[in-house]
Design a protein around this motif. Structure first.
Motif, PDB file in Angstrom:
ATOM      1  N   GLU A 170       0.828  -1.212   0.000  1.00 16.87           N
ATOM      2  CA  GLU A 170       0.000   0.000   0.000  1.00 16.87           C
ATOM      3  C   GLU A 170       0.863   1.263   0.000  1.00 16.87           C
ATOM      4  O   GLU A 170       0.688   2.176   0.810  1.00 16.87           O
ATOM      5  CB  GLU A 170      -0.956   0.009   1.193  1.00 16.87           C
ATOM      6  N   TYR A 171       1.801   1.292  -0.928  1.00 13.39           N
ATOM      7  CA  TYR A 171       2.676   2.458  -1.051  1.00 13.39           C
ATOM      8  C   TYR A 171       2.023   3.468  -1.988  1.00 13.39           C
ATOM      9  O   TYR A 171       2.107   3.361  -3.206  1.00 13.39           O
ATOM     10  CB  TYR A 171       4.049   2.030  -1.570  1.00 13.39           C
ATOM     11  N   ASP A 172       1.361   4.440  -1.404  1.00 11.48           N
ATOM     12  CA  ASP A 172       0.661   5.480  -2.150  1.00 11.48           C
ATOM     13  C   ASP A 172       0.846   6.780  -1.383  1.00 11.48           C
ATOM     14  O   ASP A 172      -0.087   7.310  -0.792  1.00 11.48           O
ATOM     15  CB  ASP A 172      -0.826   5.123  -2.276  1.00 11.48           C
ATOM     16  N   PRO A 173       2.075   7.290  -1.341  1.00 12.53           N
ATOM     17  CA  PRO A 173       2.399   8.394  -0.431  1.00 12.53           C
ATOM     18  C   PRO A 173       1.635   9.682  -0.724  1.00 12.53           C
ATOM     19  O   PRO A 173       1.609  10.161  -1.855  1.00 12.53           O
ATOM     20  CB  PRO A 173       3.909   8.589  -0.637  1.00 12.53           C
ATOM     21  N   ARG A 174       1.016  10.192   0.311  1.00 14.94           N
ATOM     22  CA  ARG A 174       0.335  11.484   0.240  1.00 14.94           C
ATOM     23  C   ARG A 174       0.665  12.239   1.524  1.00 14.94           C
ATOM     24  O   ARG A 174      -0.169  12.352   2.429  1.00 14.94           O
ATOM     25  CB  ARG A 174      -1.173  11.285   0.098  1.00 14.94           C
ATOM     26  N   PRO A 175       1.881  12.752   1.632  1.00 16.97           N
ATOM     27  CA  PRO A 175       2.311  13.381   2.886  1.00 16.97           C
ATOM     28  C   PRO A 175       1.475  14.614   3.216  1.00 16.97           C
ATOM     29  O   PRO A 175       0.961  15.291   2.323  1.00 16.97           O
ATOM     30  CB  PRO A 175       3.770  13.754   2.607  1.00 16.97           C
TER      31      PRO A 175
END
Length: 258
Positions: free
Chosen positions: A226-231
């Motif tokens: 689940e690597y979907d970065p939204r910092p």
């Protein structure tokens, strides 16, 4: 008193098992040697991740999470000696299952970065550099995360190549070695793949996963973890950061390291 097994309890058990399996937590038979490093499957890549005193925690562990999902892959932490190796903060240690002498031939070598103390010591450690050079002779890919590229450069492996590194070390990399710095998340130059700072190792690892298998497998791994970065903050690009923010970031790193 024993309780009868009914269809309902079986269904509940099956549903629970399915839910656990979805999360990768389904119960498995105990391995005969649970503490032994996992052996590679047929044709799977042998991946060695180097640990040395003072490395940054996410540099080896982020890519390990991605690469350990490759079909048949074997991911092993390697250090000068077996046992726990502490990070730059001194708070956490990761166990090296094999010493340099026990690592054997590797298909992939990954060198993590570290704080100033750790990376300088690694760059001056002739035993480490000699092992990196010897291991590189047989790898399909030799890779680095963050300032790990400085260690590869110190070993003489990046001469005449394009590479990236932690943003604050870019000038040092270019001025000290025959390396052209490229400000990208990861850079592939021949069989060498270097990544920018810390979190960029995840991007590099997914790219490497695709190179070792195919794009569909890498995409599936990206979804699996689940690597979907939204910092929450738009402050991760040093090229758009103020001088004040860059100074504060470096001070936080310095103060947290031992």
């Amino acid at each position: 008193m024993t309780h009868p097994t009914t269809r309902r309890t079986l269904l509940r058990g099956s549903a629970a098992t399915a839910a656990l399996a979805t999360a990768g937590l389904a119960a498995r038979p105990a391995a005969a040697h649970a503490d032994a490093p996992r052996k590679p499957g047929a044709g799977g890549p042998r991946i060695g991740i180097l640990l040395y005193d003072g490395y940054s925690l996410l540099d080896p562990t982020g890519p390990a999470e991605v690469l350990s999902r490759l079909p048949g892959a074997s991911v092993t932490m390697v250090a000068e000696r077996r046992g726990p190796v502490r990070t730059d903060t001194g708070d956490v240690a990761v166990v090296a299952d094999r010493s340099l002498a026990e690592a054997g031939r590797l298909d992939v070598l990954l060198v993590p970065g570290a704080g100033n103390r750790g990376v300088i010591a690694a760059m001056e450690n002739q035993t480490l550099l000699k092992w990196i050079r010897a291991t590189d002779r047989h790898t399909r890919f030799t890779t680095s995360v963050c300032t790990g590229s400085l260690v590869l450069a110190a070993a003489g492996l990046l001469d005449g190549r394009r590479a990236t590194t932690y943003w604050a070390s870019a000038e040092y990399l270019e001025k000290t070695y025959d390396v052209t710095y490229v400000p990208e998340r990861f850079v592939e130059s021949g069989k060498f793949i270097t990544s920018a700072g810390v979190s960029a190792g995840l991007d590099m690892a997914l790219h490497l996963a695709a190179r070792l298998t195919d794009d569909d497998t890498a995409r599936a791994i990206q979804l699996a973890v689940e690597y979907d970065p939204r910092p929450p903050f738009d402050s991760g690009d040093w090229r758009r950061a103020s001088a004040e923010l860059k100074a504060r970031a470096l001070k936080l790193l310095e103060d947290s390291q031992v």
